[in-house]
Structures are given as C-alpha cells and as structure tokens.
Design an enzyme around this catalytic site. Sequence first.
Site, PDB file in Angstrom:
ATOM      1  N   GLY A   1       0.809  -1.217   0.000  1.00 23.57           N
ATOM      2  CA  GLY A   1       0.000   0.000   0.000  1.00 23.57           C
ATOM      3  C   GLY A   1       0.836   1.257   0.000  1.00 23.57           C
ATOM      4  O   GLY A   1       0.603   2.163   0.806  1.00 23.57           O
TER       5      GLY A   1
ATOM      6  N   SER B   1       0.418   5.991  -1.723  1.00 25.42           N
ATOM      7  CA  SER B   1       0.002   7.263  -1.117  1.00 25.42           C
ATOM      8  C   SER B   1       0.127   7.162   0.389  1.00 25.42           C
ATOM      9  O   SER B   1       0.405   6.094   0.945  1.00 25.42           O
ATOM     10  CB  SER B   1      -1.461   7.595  -1.493  1.00 25.42           C
ATOM     11  N   GLY B   2      -0.102   8.282   1.066  1.00 25.41           N
ATOM     12  CA  GLY B   2      -0.210   8.302   2.517  1.00 25.41           C
ATOM     13  C   GLY B   2       0.978   7.739   3.258  1.00 25.41           C
ATOM     14  O   GLY B   2       2.141   7.909   2.873  1.00 25.41           O
TER      15      GLY B   2
ATOM     16  N   GLY C   1       2.033   4.695   3.612  1.00 23.83           N
ATOM     17  CA  GLY C   1       2.828   3.716   2.892  1.00 23.83           C
ATOM     18  C   GLY C   1       3.886   4.348   2.016  1.00 23.83           C
ATOM     19  O   GLY C   1       5.039   3.911   1.997  1.00 23.83           O
TER      20      GLY C   1
ATOM     21  N   SER D   1      -4.509   0.323  14.475  1.00 23.59           N
ATOM     22  CA  SER D   1      -5.288   1.507  14.822  1.00 23.59           C
ATOM     23  C   SER D   1      -5.806   1.397  16.242  1.00 23.59           C
ATOM     24  O   SER D   1      -6.095   0.292  16.727  1.00 23.59           O
ATOM     25  CB  SER D   1      -6.470   1.662  13.862  1.00 23.59           C
TER      26      SER D   1
ATOM     27  N   TYR E   1     -14.246  -2.168  10.369  1.00 26.46           N
ATOM     28  CA  TYR E   1     -12.864  -1.672  10.272  1.00 26.46           C
ATOM     29  C   TYR E   1     -12.122  -1.910  11.586  1.00 26.46           C
ATOM     30  O   TYR E   1     -10.976  -2.379  11.593  1.00 26.46           O
ATOM     31  CB  TYR E   1     -12.860  -0.181   9.931  1.00 26.46           C
TER      32      TYR E   1
END
Length: 287
Positions: free
Chosen positions: A10, A13-14, A16, A139, A168
């Site tokens: 991943g 973007s972000g 990763g 998270s 999630y």
Amino acid sequence: MDDKYCVVTGATSGIGKETARGLIAAGRRVLFVCRDRARGEATLADLRGERSQADVQMFVADLSVLADVRRVAGEIHQHLPRLDVLVNNAGTHDLRAAVSADGFDRMIATNHLGPFLLTHLLVDLLERGAPSRIVMVASESHRSVVRIDPRTFADPGTYGPIGSLAVYARSKLLNVLTTQEIARRWAAQGISANAFCPGLVSSGLVRNIPMGTALFSLARLTPAVRSPKQGSEHALRLANDPSFTGRSGGFYSTTAGAVLLPPALHRFRPGLQREVWERSEELVGIR
C-alpha cells in the site's frame, strides 16, 4: 545501499508512500506492492526521481484476492534473496459491505486475510534475513471491539457507513492479535513483530470514513491530525531503530492521550490470539 531488503504494501500514497520514501532515504532496498498499476508506476517514478540511486521495485496485487497474494509472493521470491523488513500497511475502509473474490467480507480480506497470507508466504525470506522485523499498521479503533467470534470474523454481512466503523475496528484488532501471535510463534526464527497506531492521519483512507473528508479538512488545521510523513515516523522507527532489536509483540500508539484509555482486554487473551491465527490459516488455505 546497506543490503537491507524491505517490502511495503500500500505504498502509492499516505503512510505507505512516506514509509517507502523513508526506507529509501535510509539506504534500504525497497519493493512495494500496490493494487493500481498506474498509481504504482507514478509512485515508482516519484521515488526514483527523488533519489537517482534508489533501489526500488513495484509489484501489483489486490490483497483482497488470495490468488493475487500467492502470485505476488512468488514474484517477490524471484527478486529477493532474503527479507529484512515487511511493512503491512495496505488497508481500506469500505463504506458498504462487499464480498471478496474468495467469499469473505472484502474489508476483512484486504486488511487482515491478505496481509496474513502474504506474511506467511514470505516467512522463509524473513528467516533468511533474521533478525528481521514485521511492522503492522494498526489503529486505536481496535479498542472499540467488544466481541469477536474466531469462527465468523470474516463472514460477509450487511452494513452501511456507520456499521463499517465496527468492521474496520475488527480488522485492526485482527492485525494486533496476529502481531502478538507472530511474536510467540516465530521468535525462535529471529523474526520480531510489532503493531502501531499512526494516529489521525490526513490520508486517502479518510475519504471512506463517513464525513471524513469534510471533518479532516477542518481538523488538519489543528495538531490533532498528522501528515502522512508524521504518520510514517513510527513505522520507520520500528523498521530501523536499533533499540527495537529483539522487541516483539508490542502495540505502540502515537495518539495523544492513548495511555489514559482503558486497556483493550482482547489484546491480553492468548487463547483468542491462537484461535484467530488458526482460523485465519484455515481461511487462506495454509492448514
């Protein structure tokens, strides 16, 4: 280059992408796995353009599809003599229920079953790279899970934007439980594993959170929301910092005030960790 081989999922973007960028800056050889080829090629061009000597490669796979995971694991084996660091970062937050190609809830397949299978298929490379490290992007939402059934956690169901928050959170709890079980099972092979929460990060993932884009547009003006670069800092610490050598099974949070929250009791249930592990093995077909 320091001959350290790293895989990041991943990374288009972000967090990763920033993690891949930070590993390259530290002289690591980086291979990243992404779902979208066009975005992957753009990321590859960016990373190589920033550092002409960067040793970085791209592989394409949808982690929600177990056949894709097996294929990309085989491709990684063809390119790496060993693996020093695996960063399981790829994840999604689907607003509505969907079924994966293999018949599982797609969010659970993407966030847990795919990374679980990939990690298992790369364990021989991690053994060759020992002492090696697995970094799991989790998270604080895992704390909100009241009940989880080891037999049915991947079953497809029906939910909308609000219900998606619970699914999630379940996927992130599965990440944490898997990390702790790896710490027990693979310690003798010289493999350590740690999970962390990057905090509230302004990344592509917020687009799939109910009202996420609007709320984060406002919140990013405050210290509460971190940039992707800030969100990647702890991933890079867990991957690179010598002080984490031999430390395994931890969950580290960068969320302000997290130490004041009540403990997530599921984290301290070895029986649940084992059951989730064994059920995950069954679901991905490695038992």
